[in-house]
Scaffold this active site. Structure first.
Site, mmCIF file in Angstrom:
data_model
loop_
_atom_site.group_PDB
_atom_site.id
_atom_site.type_symbol
_atom_site.label_atom_id
_atom_site.label_comp_id
_atom_site.label_asym_id
_atom_site.label_seq_id
_atom_site.Cartn_x
_atom_site.Cartn_y
_atom_site.Cartn_z
ATOM 1 C CG ASP A 1 -2.212 0.667 1.088
ATOM 2 O OD1 ASP A 1 -2.340 1.459 0.146
ATOM 3 O OD2 ASP A 1 -3.105 0.434 1.923
ATOM 4 C CG ASP B 1 -9.674 1.944 -0.461
ATOM 5 O OD1 ASP B 1 -9.260 0.796 -0.678
ATOM 6 O OD2 ASP B 1 -9.050 2.773 0.218
HETATM 7 C C1 DGJ Z 1 -5.850 1.769 1.876
HETATM 8 C C2 DGJ Z 1 -6.233 0.563 1.052
HETATM 9 O O1 DGJ Z 1 -6.755 0.951 -0.162
HETATM 10 C C3 DGJ Z 1 -7.231 -0.278 1.836
HETATM 11 O O2 DGJ Z 1 -7.650 -1.365 1.051
HETATM 12 C C4 DGJ Z 1 -6.606 -0.719 3.122
HETATM 13 O O3 DGJ Z 1 -5.536 -1.586 2.836
HETATM 14 C C5 DGJ Z 1 -6.139 0.478 3.909
HETATM 15 N N1 DGJ Z 1 -5.304 1.341 3.141
HETATM 16 C C6 DGJ Z 1 -5.403 0.050 5.154
HETATM 17 O O4 DGJ Z 1 -4.853 1.094 5.822
#
Ligand code: DGJ
Length: 720
Positions: A475, A545
């Site tokens: 990430d 997301d």
């Molecule tokens: C952002 C990501 O897009 C999410 O899927 C998740 O992993 C969060 N970060 C966790 O902090």
């Protein structure tokens, strides 16, 4: 095929259906004579003619009709009389930034050279492509530019990058070093780009070109949610299935520019490469700088065919490693199910329920390390939070059930509240004397520094080398500010952004080399770094997301302009905008998974999920090896969306239709694409039989499928 015509002094690069022609003009000027549908070997110099409209600009003393300012320049430079946007500007030791490149030589070889440290298209065998290298040189500074073009024999793609070497004896500074320029003799195009933000990535925007500069860029340190490093010039009136389209994509994950300029003669120049804002690269005598690689696709049959070319190319020549062709495990991720609130037993319960449903991998998202129970701390402390988690027991139990196990990382970040920050406050990206800005409660680690990378990697290795972990989600959750590195001298500060990206690439390269079986999925607050640079290291990327299936339609349709289904992370979540059937039908388009607490699924939904798991296996090959046809796009139609995957041999197709909003009293004849007109297809569920011609030219009557808002249906067609 690449051919040099000695008499005409032209070099012609042919892919199966396209041609790109260079001309070497007297005086050593390299011109871009043509790019488009494949041509025979004609003399194309007539195409270099431009209006005599450069009256105030420098002209060739022997030929007043030739001025760089109106000629189709292949790699335009600064300060010598081409006043449009340029590709290269070098500040010499004398302080001037005049840059002048003249032809020296060229050569053609089989295969494709690597771009050290940079992601790039590759071939597995030298017979799959040919490469042209044209060497140009500035006679004053002796800066040499080698323009490197690769044509692929199996797809209509031309890849291009530039190798800049200082052959002089004084240090110079690259102030602008772009990857590619294309000059087209018309402005009758729309510019198509993909804008976005967090949870709304890659929304298609189409606008007619106007005179002057227009385009997109990122100066956020990553390719970003805001703009994707993709653009297309689409002939006015062109559609999904008709018209000329030029697609451009930069294989890069940092600051980029993709700019079109229309000049007073109504010609269009497109340049792309590293964004010149805050860029400056010192080139000492003998040093070489390599630009990122740019990908060019021309389609004479609209946007759909352009996309399919990108997809084929990226599936075959960008995505690598063990997972390139291997079936990806169907996963369940803990994020939306638990956020930071989990322990060993809760995750085991997810795995147990998931196993019953047929899911193949459990991914433990953010919250397993340091003392992290929210986003205020512990990035940089990659040791297991043993108060919360017994990782050994968890993995053994999950593996014991026959499931794989994955883990979340955010390696380029550091929390101010972390042991690492307390030990090395200087390791975060900052400018001494200024307080670093905080975003999402975190700073950025200076991965341009080898010592910082070493620490990050050692921490990752201590977990990944100890526990049998099958998957990593990588990430990246903030933009870069106060972009500077303590290790760079002041005169090299303009190198920071690019060195940061190279640092990320070095880390991902090392990770995938040392752990070749690991499945890596990139992510950046959803799809904020969804670009071909990241795809080179990770075969799949978390698309967004936003898991609402209706919102996802725009995101997935936009992403599909350039990126294949195999690359798009798409999960079913608990979001209640639609039922589970639609969520599954939409998520099937990508690398399928779940983002929910399986303990909370009702009996009926559990049965739907089981059926989705079956569908995932049933349609996997069709979706991942077939061709995508966007039948009704959300940017053209606010009510219904439809797409299909058609197998290469056209014997099988899966058509998915989603009704976004109910529209009474309007007929829906859905015209399919990509089928064999002469074949007879049976709809698996109903047994109805139609010819490919009827399905494509008349359309499938779907009006009586009177679904409500947010409902979907799938049709599986099999040729007799
Ligand atoms: C952002 C990501 O897009 C999410 O899927 C998740 O992993 C969060 N970060 C966790 O902090």
């Amino acid at each position: 095929m690449i051919t040099y015509h000695e008499q005409n002094r032209t070099i012609k690069l042919d892919t199966p259906n396209t041609s790109y022609v260079l001309g070497i003009r007297e005086g050593g000027f390299l011109l871009n004579l043509y790019y488009g549908r494949r041509l025979p070997d004609d003399n194309l110099w007539s195409l270099a003619k431009r209006l005599k409209s450069a009256s105030f600009s420098p002209c060739d003393p022997d030929d007043p009709n030739f001025s760089q300012d109106v000629a189709p320049m292949e790699y335009p430079t600064n300060g010598r009389g081409d006043f449009r946007v340029c590709a290269l500007s070098v500040r010499g030791a004398d302080g001037s930034s005049v840059t002048d490149l003249r032809y020296v030589s060229h050569r053609v070889t089989a295969g494709k050279p690597d771009l050290p440290g940079l992601p790039h298209l590759y071939v597995t065998d030298d017979t799959q492509c040919e490469t042209l290298e044209v060497t140009l040189c500035d006679p004053c500074t002796n800066v040499e530019a080698v323009l490197v073009y690769t044509v692929f024999h199996d797809c209509d793609v031309i890849a291009k990058h530039v190798r800049l070497t200082n052959r002089g004896n004084q240090t110079v500074k690259l102030e602008r070093a772009l990857s590619s320029c294309v000059d087209l003799p018309s402005m009758d195009f729309d510019l198509v780009t993909l804008w976005g933000r967090h949870a709304k990535e890659r929304q298609l925007e189409r606008r007619p070109l106007g005179h002057g500069l227009q385009g997109i860029h990122s100066i956020r340190g990553s390719s970003s949610h805001s703009h994707n490093p993709f653009a297309a010039l689409v002939q006015t009136g062109a559609t999904e299935t008709t018209g000329d389209v030029y697609g451009f994509n930069l294989i890069y994950s940092g600051n980029f520019t993709l700019t079109a300029e229309v000049d007073h003669d109504a010609t269009t120049r497109v340049v792309m490469g590293i964004d010149p804002t805050d860029f400056g690269w010192l080139l000492a005598p003998g040093d070489t700088f390599v630009t990122p690689e740019a990908v060019h696709v021309f389609s004479a049959d609209g946007l759909g065919s352009m996309s399919r070319t990108f997809h084929r190319c990226y599936d075959a020549h960008l995505i690598r490693g063990r997972w390139q062709k291997q079936k990806r495990p169907l996963l369940i991720n803990s994020w939306e199910a638990a956020y930071f609130d989990f322990d060993t037993d809760k995750l085991i319960s997810f795995a147990e329920r998931a196993k019953e449903l047929g899911i193949e991998m459990l991914v433990m998202d953010d919250g397993w390390f340091g003392k992290r129970n929210d986003d205020t701390n512990s990035l940089g402390d990659g040791f297991i939070n043993e108060k919360k988690l017994n990782l050994g027991r968890l993995i053994a139990t999950v593996h014991g059930m026959g499931l794989k196990f994955g883990i979340w990382y955010e390696p380029e970040m550091i929390s101010p509240d972390s042991d690492l920050f307390r030990a090395h406050p200087d390791w975060c990206v900052h400018v001494p004397g200024r307080t670093p800005s905080i975003a999402r409660q975190q700073y950025v680690l200076d991965v341009s520094r080898p010592d910082v990378r070493e620490n990050i990697f050692a921490q990752m290795r201590s977990v990944l080398g100890t526990y049998p972990i099958d998957y990593v989600k990588w990430d990246f959750n903030r933009n870069l500010s106060e972009a500077s590195s303590a290790l760079l001298p002041a005169e090299r500060s303009g190198e920071f952004f690019h060195r940061f990206v190279l640092g990320t690439y070095a880390l991902q390269d090392r990770l995938t080399r040392e752990f070749p079986n690991l499945l890596l999925e990139n992510c950046s607050g959803g799809g904020g770094r969804f670009d071909p640079g990241m795809l080179y290291y990770s075969p799949q990327i978390w698309t967004s997301d936003n898991t609402d299936p209706i919102e996802r339609l725009n995101i997935q349709f936009g992403t599909s302009l350039c990126y294949p289904a195999s690359s798009m992370g798409a999960h079913v979540s608990a979001c209640d905008r639609t039922g589970y059937r639609t969520k599954g039908d939409v998520a099937l388009w990508g690398t399928f998974g779940y983002e929910l607490d399986p303990n909370k699924l009702g009996t009926e939904d559990r049965e739907i999920v089981k059926a989705q798991v079956k569908d995932y296996h049933k349609y996997y090959d069709l979706i991942h090896s077939g061709e995508l046809y966007r039948l009704l796009c959300p940017w053209d139609n606010a009510f219904v969306c439809a797409w299909s995957f058609v197998s290469e041999d056209k014997r099988e197709a899966l058509v998915t239709v989603v009704r976004m909003r109910r529209q009474d009293d309007v007929l829906l004849h859905l015209k399919l694409q990509g089928l064999d007109p002469d074949a007879m297809y049976t709809v698996e569920d109903t047994g109805e039989t139609y010819s490919g011609a009827l399905l494509m030219y008349a359309g499938l009557e779907m009006t009586d499928k009177a679904w409500d808002d947010g409902e979907s249906c799938k049709l599986h067609l099999l040729a007799e």
